[in-house]
Write a protein that holds these residues in place. Sequence first.
Motif, PDB file in Angstrom:
ATOM      1  N   PHE A 181       0.852  -1.188   0.000  1.00  0.00           N
ATOM      2  CA  PHE A 181       0.000   0.000   0.000  1.00  0.00           C
ATOM      3  C   PHE A 181       0.888   1.237   0.000  1.00  0.00           C
ATOM      4  N   VAL A 182       0.535   2.231  -0.831  1.00  0.00           N
ATOM      5  CA  VAL A 182       1.287   3.485  -0.885  1.00  0.00           C
ATOM      6  C   VAL A 182       0.574   4.493   0.007  1.00  0.00           C
ATOM      7  N   GLY A 225       8.719   6.926  -6.895  1.00  0.00           N
ATOM      8  CA  GLY A 225       9.615   6.441  -5.852  1.00  0.00           C
ATOM      9  C   GLY A 225       9.117   5.161  -5.210  1.00  0.00           C
ATOM     10  N   ALA A 226       7.811   5.091  -4.963  1.00  0.00           N
ATOM     11  CA  ALA A 226       7.234   3.879  -4.371  1.00  0.00           C
ATOM     12  C   ALA A 226       7.402   2.691  -5.314  1.00  0.00           C
ATOM     13  N   GLY A 227       7.146   2.917  -6.612  1.00  0.00           N
ATOM     14  CA  GLY A 227       7.311   1.840  -7.588  1.00  0.00           C
ATOM     15  C   GLY A 227       8.740   1.334  -7.643  1.00  0.00           C
ATOM     16  N   SER A 228       9.693   2.259  -7.542  1.00  0.00           N
ATOM     17  CA  SER A 228      11.100   1.862  -7.577  1.00  0.00           C
ATOM     18  C   SER A 228      11.480   1.034  -6.354  1.00  0.00           C
ATOM     19  N   ILE A 229      10.978   1.452  -5.183  1.00  0.00           N
ATOM     20  CA  ILE A 229      11.262   0.701  -3.954  1.00  0.00           C
ATOM     21  C   ILE A 229      10.717  -0.713  -4.056  1.00  0.00           C
ATOM     22  N   GLY A 250       2.125   6.890 -11.062  1.00  0.00           N
ATOM     23  CA  GLY A 250       3.523   7.046 -10.692  1.00  0.00           C
ATOM     24  C   GLY A 250       4.171   5.715 -10.345  1.00  0.00           C
ATOM     25  N   VAL A 251       3.435   4.866  -9.621  1.00  0.00           N
ATOM     26  CA  VAL A 251       3.947   3.534  -9.281  1.00  0.00           C
ATOM     27  C   VAL A 251       4.249   2.741 -10.547  1.00  0.00           C
TER      28      VAL A 251
END
Length: 336
Positions: A181-182, A225-229, A250-251
């Motif tokens: 979850f973001v 950023g969340a997708g990259s993590i 974005g994810v």
Amino acid sequence: MSVTIKDLAKITGFSSSTISRALSNHGYVDETTRAAIQKAVEESGYCYKPSPSKRNSVKMVMIIMGEISNDVYAQNIIGISSVFDTRNIMYVGTYGDRYDTEKLEFYMRRAIASRFEGMILLTPIETPAFIKMMQTCSIPCISMNRPLEMVEMDQVCMDNKAAGRLAVQYLVQKGHRRIAFVSLTGISSAEYREKGYIDGLQKMGLKLCDEDIIQVNHTFEGGIGAGSIIAVSRKDITAVYAPNEMIARGVIEGLRRCGKRVPEDISVMATDNTQDSVLSSPSLTTVSCNHYEMGVQAALLFIERSKNPNGKRKKIFMEPEIIERDSVRSIEELQE
């Protein structure tokens, strides 16, 4: 003791007739004088009520929104209009930049100080100034889309906690067992969706992993950023639930930059349902509600409140539903 127009005259140094012209928008008042009077109204808590003999037979309502291009707002307003058009009620739509609290408060002061019968606020933010205005507001005011906790007022919004639970249930039915979850801090609708996500995991018998809740700022870049993590350091995650479409897109971009495909490698699910869901690549599976009907309910609630201004405030929660598109695949499909 309530503040009177004579008190305002003493505070500002202007005559009662000048103050009356400024508040009623009848007759000329220069902008410097008008601004000074409006500041005194806000600071003193004076509540302007137009004389019934001067009211037009057509009621005027101000609808205040964050941005004119938002499809959710467009559906809200169409729903409101479908009711108001049959009740001799006209509305004026005002908008500013997204999350521009100063513009929201500016329009609210104008509505309270002018001849408007009331306000409908699309996704307001509970700033100290907003809370103060609502505590002394003398006209009916309805809030939409975002749940408010610090003011007691009529509200119509999606059941955001139920939306979070429903999203998790849907993804589990698709075979996903590790769901991220973001998280967005300070946005009440997103916070309720997060609570629903946690509740959904528990109800489906899944373990909550703190590292699967990834906190970002409320921007497209935050979603990247969340997708990259997730792509780099959360190898067991097979699905992501985002609190809104901008974060979901974005994810997807962050995953793509790290060589992950959606939904072939990781499924992504969003909240709300706008044209961005359809135009996204892939198109977004979302959990949403009927935003047109939300507008209908807000308009009916406004009419009810106009007839009974001192009645108990109501909160209407719209039931969420799943809208399936292309961004989610079942685990069985992934393994084929």
